[in-house]
Design a protein around this motif. Structure first.
Motif, PDB file in Angstrom:
ATOM      1  N   ASP A 137       0.856  -1.194   0.000  1.00  0.00           N
ATOM      2  CA  ASP A 137       0.000   0.000   0.000  1.00  0.00           C
ATOM      3  C   ASP A 137       0.894   1.248   0.000  1.00  0.00           C
ATOM      4  O   ASP A 137       1.894   1.294   0.727  1.00  0.00           O
ATOM      5  N   PRO A 138       0.527   2.269  -0.789  1.00  0.00           N
ATOM      6  CA  PRO A 138       1.379   3.476  -0.843  1.00  0.00           C
ATOM      7  C   PRO A 138       1.622   4.124   0.524  1.00  0.00           C
ATOM      8  O   PRO A 138       2.670   4.732   0.728  1.00  0.00           O
ATOM      9  N   ARG A 139       0.662   3.966   1.457  1.00  0.00           N
ATOM     10  CA  ARG A 139       0.893   4.536   2.791  1.00  0.00           C
ATOM     11  C   ARG A 139       2.171   3.975   3.412  1.00  0.00           C
ATOM     12  O   ARG A 139       2.875   4.649   4.165  1.00  0.00           O
ATOM     13  N   LEU A 140       2.424   2.705   3.134  1.00  0.00           N
ATOM     14  CA  LEU A 140       3.628   2.089   3.683  1.00  0.00           C
ATOM     15  C   LEU A 140       4.801   2.203   2.722  1.00  0.00           C
ATOM     16  O   LEU A 140       5.892   2.644   3.090  1.00  0.00           O
ATOM     17  N   LEU A 141       4.548   1.763   1.488  1.00  0.00           N
ATOM     18  CA  LEU A 141       5.645   1.630   0.536  1.00  0.00           C
ATOM     19  C   LEU A 141       6.315   2.978   0.257  1.00  0.00           C
ATOM     20  O   LEU A 141       7.556   3.073   0.225  1.00  0.00           O
ATOM     21  N   ASP A 142       5.513   4.036   0.089  1.00  0.00           N
ATOM     22  CA  ASP A 142       6.097   5.342  -0.215  1.00  0.00           C
ATOM     23  C   ASP A 142       6.916   5.876   0.954  1.00  0.00           C
ATOM     24  O   ASP A 142       7.964   6.508   0.761  1.00  0.00           O
ATOM     25  N   ARG A 143       6.443   5.626   2.162  1.00  0.00           N
ATOM     26  CA  ARG A 143       7.213   6.087   3.331  1.00  0.00           C
ATOM     27  C   ARG A 143       8.516   5.302   3.474  1.00  0.00           C
ATOM     28  O   ARG A 143       9.563   5.868   3.788  1.00  0.00           O
ATOM     29  N   ALA A 144       8.439   3.997   3.253  1.00  0.00           N
ATOM     30  CA  ALA A 144       9.649   3.181   3.357  1.00  0.00           C
ATOM     31  C   ALA A 144      10.677   3.620   2.310  1.00  0.00           C
ATOM     32  O   ALA A 144      11.865   3.794   2.617  1.00  0.00           O
ATOM     33  N   ARG A 145      10.199   3.831   1.071  1.00  0.00           N
ATOM     34  CA  ARG A 145      11.117   4.289   0.012  1.00  0.00           C
ATOM     35  C   ARG A 145      11.735   5.627   0.357  1.00  0.00           C
ATOM     36  O   ARG A 145      12.925   5.859   0.128  1.00  0.00           O
ATOM     37  N   GLN A 146      10.906   6.521   0.904  1.00  0.00           N
ATOM     38  CA  GLN A 146      11.414   7.859   1.229  1.00  0.00           C
ATOM     39  C   GLN A 146      12.470   7.804   2.344  1.00  0.00           C
ATOM     40  O   GLN A 146      13.535   8.420   2.235  1.00  0.00           O
ATOM     41  N   LEU A 147      12.184   7.045   3.384  1.00  0.00           N
ATOM     42  CA  LEU A 147      13.143   6.969   4.497  1.00  0.00           C
ATOM     43  C   LEU A 147      14.447   6.319   4.063  1.00  0.00           C
ATOM     44  O   LEU A 147      15.533   6.711   4.510  1.00  0.00           O
ATOM     45  N   LEU A 148      14.362   5.339   3.159  1.00  0.00           N
ATOM     46  CA  LEU A 148      15.567   4.593   2.764  1.00  0.00           C
ATOM     47  C   LEU A 148      16.189   5.112   1.468  1.00  0.00           C
ATOM     48  O   LEU A 148      17.268   4.680   1.070  1.00  0.00           O
ATOM     49  N   GLY A 149      15.500   6.041   0.801  1.00  0.00           N
ATOM     50  CA  GLY A 149      16.080   6.691  -0.378  1.00  0.00           C
ATOM     51  C   GLY A 149      16.345   5.765  -1.539  1.00  0.00           C
ATOM     52  O   GLY A 149      17.325   5.961  -2.284  1.00  0.00           O
ATOM     53  N   SER A 150      15.514   4.761  -1.721  1.00  0.00           N
ATOM     54  CA  SER A 150      15.713   3.795  -2.810  1.00  0.00           C
ATOM     55  C   SER A 150      14.483   2.914  -2.915  1.00  0.00           C
ATOM     56  O   SER A 150      13.562   3.003  -2.113  1.00  0.00           O
ATOM     57  N   GLU A 151      14.493   2.031  -3.910  1.00  0.00           N
ATOM     58  CA  GLU A 151      13.511   0.949  -3.917  1.00  0.00           C
ATOM     59  C   GLU A 151      13.766   0.069  -2.690  1.00  0.00           C
ATOM     60  O   GLU A 151      14.898   0.030  -2.159  1.00  0.00           O
ATOM     61  N   VAL A 152      12.737  -0.629  -2.240  1.00  0.00           N
ATOM     62  CA  VAL A 152      12.865  -1.431  -1.008  1.00  0.00           C
ATOM     63  C   VAL A 152      12.318  -2.832  -1.246  1.00  0.00           C
ATOM     64  O   VAL A 152      11.565  -3.075  -2.198  1.00  0.00           O
ATOM     65  N   TYR A 153      12.688  -3.745  -0.373  1.00  0.00           N
ATOM     66  CA  TYR A 153      12.062  -5.076  -0.347  1.00  0.00           C
ATOM     67  C   TYR A 153      11.804  -5.426   1.119  1.00  0.00           C
ATOM     68  O   TYR A 153      12.262  -4.713   2.023  1.00  0.00           O
ATOM     69  N   LEU A 154      11.073  -6.499   1.334  1.00  0.00           N
ATOM     70  CA  LEU A 154      10.722  -6.892   2.709  1.00  0.00           C
ATOM     71  C   LEU A 154      11.790  -7.836   3.263  1.00  0.00           C
ATOM     72  O   LEU A 154      11.930  -8.974   2.807  1.00  0.00           O
ATOM     73  N   HIS A 155      12.512  -7.347   4.237  1.00  0.00           N
ATOM     74  CA  HIS A 155      13.541  -8.166   4.885  1.00  0.00           C
ATOM     75  C   HIS A 155      12.909  -9.204   5.806  1.00  0.00           C
ATOM     76  O   HIS A 155      13.354 -10.361   5.877  1.00  0.00           O
ATOM     77  N   GLN A 156      11.884  -8.778   6.526  1.00  0.00           N
ATOM     78  CA  GLN A 156      11.211  -9.681   7.470  1.00  0.00           C
ATOM     79  C   GLN A 156       9.793  -9.173   7.683  1.00  0.00           C
ATOM     80  O   GLN A 156       9.586  -7.962   7.750  1.00  0.00           O
ATOM     81  N   THR A 157       8.837 -10.071   7.777  1.00  0.00           N
ATOM     82  CA  THR A 157       7.468  -9.658   8.109  1.00  0.00           C
ATOM     83  C   THR A 157       6.927 -10.646   9.138  1.00  0.00           C
ATOM     84  O   THR A 157       7.296 -11.831   9.137  1.00  0.00           O
ATOM     85  N   ARG A 158       6.106 -10.124  10.020  1.00  0.00           N
ATOM     86  CA  ARG A 158       5.467 -11.033  10.983  1.00  0.00           C
ATOM     87  C   ARG A 158       4.278 -10.369  11.640  1.00  0.00           C
ATOM     88  O   ARG A 158       4.100  -9.153  11.557  1.00  0.00           O
ATOM     89  N   VAL A 159       3.443 -11.172  12.267  1.00  0.00           N
ATOM     90  CA  VAL A 159       2.439 -10.655  13.179  1.00  0.00           C
ATOM     91  C   VAL A 159       2.818 -11.140  14.576  1.00  0.00           C
ATOM     92  O   VAL A 159       3.354 -12.246  14.735  1.00  0.00           O
ATOM     93  N   ASN A 160       2.583 -10.271  15.560  1.00  0.00           N
ATOM     94  CA  ASN A 160       2.923 -10.598  16.942  1.00  0.00           C
ATOM     95  C   ASN A 160       1.665 -10.628  17.795  1.00  0.00           C
ATOM     96  O   ASN A 160       0.794  -9.771  17.653  1.00  0.00           O
ATOM     97  N   TYR A 161       1.596 -11.599  18.663  1.00  0.00           N
ATOM     98  CA  TYR A 161       0.495 -11.734  19.615  1.00  0.00           C
ATOM     99  C   TYR A 161       1.088 -11.679  21.019  1.00  0.00           C
ATOM    100  O   TYR A 161       1.930 -12.505  21.356  1.00  0.00           O
ATOM    101  N   MET A 162       0.670 -10.700  21.825  1.00  0.00           N
ATOM    102  CA  MET A 162       1.093 -10.714  23.219  1.00  0.00           C
ATOM    103  C   MET A 162      -0.182 -10.842  24.047  1.00  0.00           C
ATOM    104  O   MET A 162      -0.940  -9.884  24.192  1.00  0.00           O
ATOM    105  N   PRO A 163      -0.453 -12.025  24.553  1.00  0.00           N
ATOM    106  CA  PRO A 163      -1.716 -12.236  25.258  1.00  0.00           C
ATOM    107  C   PRO A 163      -1.749 -11.483  26.581  1.00  0.00           C
ATOM    108  O   PRO A 163      -0.709 -11.090  27.106  1.00  0.00           O
ATOM    109  N   GLY A 164      -2.931 -11.246  27.115  1.00  0.00           N
ATOM    110  CA  GLY A 164      -3.047 -10.715  28.466  1.00  0.00           C
ATOM    111  C   GLY A 164      -2.442 -11.716  29.443  1.00  0.00           C
ATOM    112  O   GLY A 164      -2.364 -12.909  29.155  1.00  0.00           O
ATOM    113  N   TYR A 165      -1.963 -11.226  30.562  1.00  0.00           N
ATOM    114  CA  TYR A 165      -1.410 -12.034  31.665  1.00  0.00           C
ATOM    115  C   TYR A 165      -0.101 -12.724  31.314  1.00  0.00           C
ATOM    116  O   TYR A 165       0.827 -12.711  32.079  1.00  0.00           O
ATOM    117  N   LYS A 166      -0.043 -13.342  30.119  1.00  0.00           N
ATOM    118  CA  LYS A 166       1.084 -14.241  29.847  1.00  0.00           C
ATOM    119  C   LYS A 166       2.184 -13.604  29.012  1.00  0.00           C
ATOM    120  O   LYS A 166       3.159 -14.254  28.668  1.00  0.00           O
TER     121      LYS A 166
END
Lengths: 299, 299
Positions: free
Chosen positions: A114-143
């Motif tokens: 999505d341009p909201r992400l991709l354009d910001r990533a390109r701008q911060l890194l000053g080049s084309e970008v690729y995904l080095h790592q992606t994940r979803v994180n779950y931090m449950p309550g209590y545990k």
């Protein structure tokens, strides 16, 4: 001869036998310009200074609902049981993270482009970008056990062979981040200081380190010095807010004894001009789902 | 016959074989009036409603320095090694609390009798008061393990024989309480709900429970219900601020992975009209230094 050259050209030595001095980073934090958009000059300056940027309402409440459903689906997907991309909580066995999530979910793959992400990533890194790592994180309550202070770049450099800190992470909150439910703490400005860590990297270390990292963590003396120098900020905010943070910023999180869980989508963009080489301080590179070597520009 | 009477008159049953229903408390929170001073009517109303009151600048910076020096002196006092009043951290062995501290320190004894404290305690409890328990707490940086959700009154009732929640605690911060260094979390308004806990009290249970409490803690279901009903607030503020909180308020603290330690003086005032009886749910009363039976009014 080669060995000597490599040693002298490693600007970010770590996993040392003896504690090393802090290294003041010479590589920029922001590689693009305000003309590239969407960040304006002030926003880029602030990001360069602090090493992170919080954007409220980064995704809509509808999107939060949709991605949360996607997270539920993935965490209960029986075909993923035993998959190496699924990391479970050390004590309880509950799902803590799912890696390479853009390959498991079309929706999250589309979000990364999505341009909201991709354009910001390109701008911060000053080049084309690729995904080095992606994940979803779950931090449950209590545990939720939290994660001790570390720099991501230290690990990506030592274990994945990432040459320079020309990578940026985007963490999108799918639950509210209160000050008291284990939200991410960052040391603003610490991304300009590289902290060499002590200890040789064991073989296949990632199989343990994703649950609890023991090698590649700074000493208490180092963290104390950084904390006094830079202070501590917390990433708090409603579901839908995003934290963009530099690969080298010192960060960590406490445990969560509240009933309020935390979950987020975590995407690491790397510059295609910063492709992985051999690990700088580990016997072998980590698997593709933890550190991608496919530098095809994200479009 | 006596047993029947005791059972029917225990308004706050706990340490049960089966989970019990929440009990909406009938005893007041504030027993005195605005005419008694120093709290005005609004302050008393707020305290009655929320179950706690934060007072910034409760002691001066000079006093913070003086009491901090007193804490250092006590924690390194070799004559106190092995003293049952000194509680150490389970994992590291470092001093975590020193009980009956008003008997070990003239300065802290004088503080407890200071009109800033004594008059407020008398006003909140509507009578002369005595010290049920006093201690200083040390939560070091990095190693502070936190304390799970609990009501103090549940323990004082079950293990010490305190009849009613006519007691109030005053915690005076000697270090800054940030949102992220393990500061106390409270559930505002939860002091009006008594949560019976499951599990029989073992003999000499206080020898373990002061390090890590396992009996006398509410179930996760109970905490979840309370958290949704009342929400969570954190006690944050500069050194020198004070938190006054009702004996029955649900509270807890997370761990502390920052380098910033927390220490405080903790004084529990009980009404002389609320003197301890036999424990309601324990084989024998806890020692005097944990729950005092000397109801001589504090002057």
């Amino acid at each position: 001869m080669t060995a000597t050259v490599e040693t002298t050209t490693d600007l970010y030595p770590s996993r040392l036998a003896q504690p090393g001095e802090f290294i003041e980073r010479e590589h920029p934090t922001v590689w693009g310009t305000a003309e590239d958009g969407p960040f304006d000059a002030d926003a880029l300056d602030a990001h360069a200074q602090r090493g992170f940027t919080v954007l409220e309402d980064f995704i809509t409440p509808d999107e939060v609902t949709r991605y949360s459903a996607e997270l539920s689906r993935l965490s209960s997907d029986e075909s993923l049981q035993g998959d190496p991309r699924v990391v479970t909580e050390k004590s309880s066995g509950e799902v803590r993270s799912i890696f390479e999530v853009t390959k498991l979910s079309e929706r999250i793959d589309a979000l990364a482009r999505d341009p909201r992400l991709l354009d910001r990533a390109r701008q911060l890194l000053g080049s084309e970008v690729y995904l080095h790592q992606t994940r979803v994180n779950y931090m449950p309550g209590y545990k939720g056990a939290g994660f001790y202070w570390h720099s991501d770049f230290e690990t990506w450099h030592a274990e994945d062979g990432m040459p320079a800190p020309r990578a940026v992470s985007c963490s999108i909150a799918l639950t509210p981040n209160y000050p008291y439910n284990g939200g991410l703490m960052v040391m603003p400005g610490s991304h300009r200081t590289y902290v060499p860590c002590v200890g040789e990297t064991p073989e296949n270390y990632h199989q343990d380190s994703l649950k609890e990292q023991k090698i590649g963590v700074p000493s208490e003396d180092a963290i104390t010095e950084l904390a006094w120098r830079y202070g501590i900020d917390q990433f708090t905010g409603a579901a839908g807010s995003a934290l963009w943070f530099d690969a080298n910023i010192m960060h960590g999180s406490g445990n969560n004894i509240t009933p309020f869980p935390r979950s987020n989508i975590f995407l690491v963009f790397n510059s295609i001009e910063n492709a992985l080489t051999e690990p700088y301080s580990a016997p072998a590179p980590r698997p593709e789902h933890i550190g991608s070597r496919d530098t095809t520009p994200l479009r």
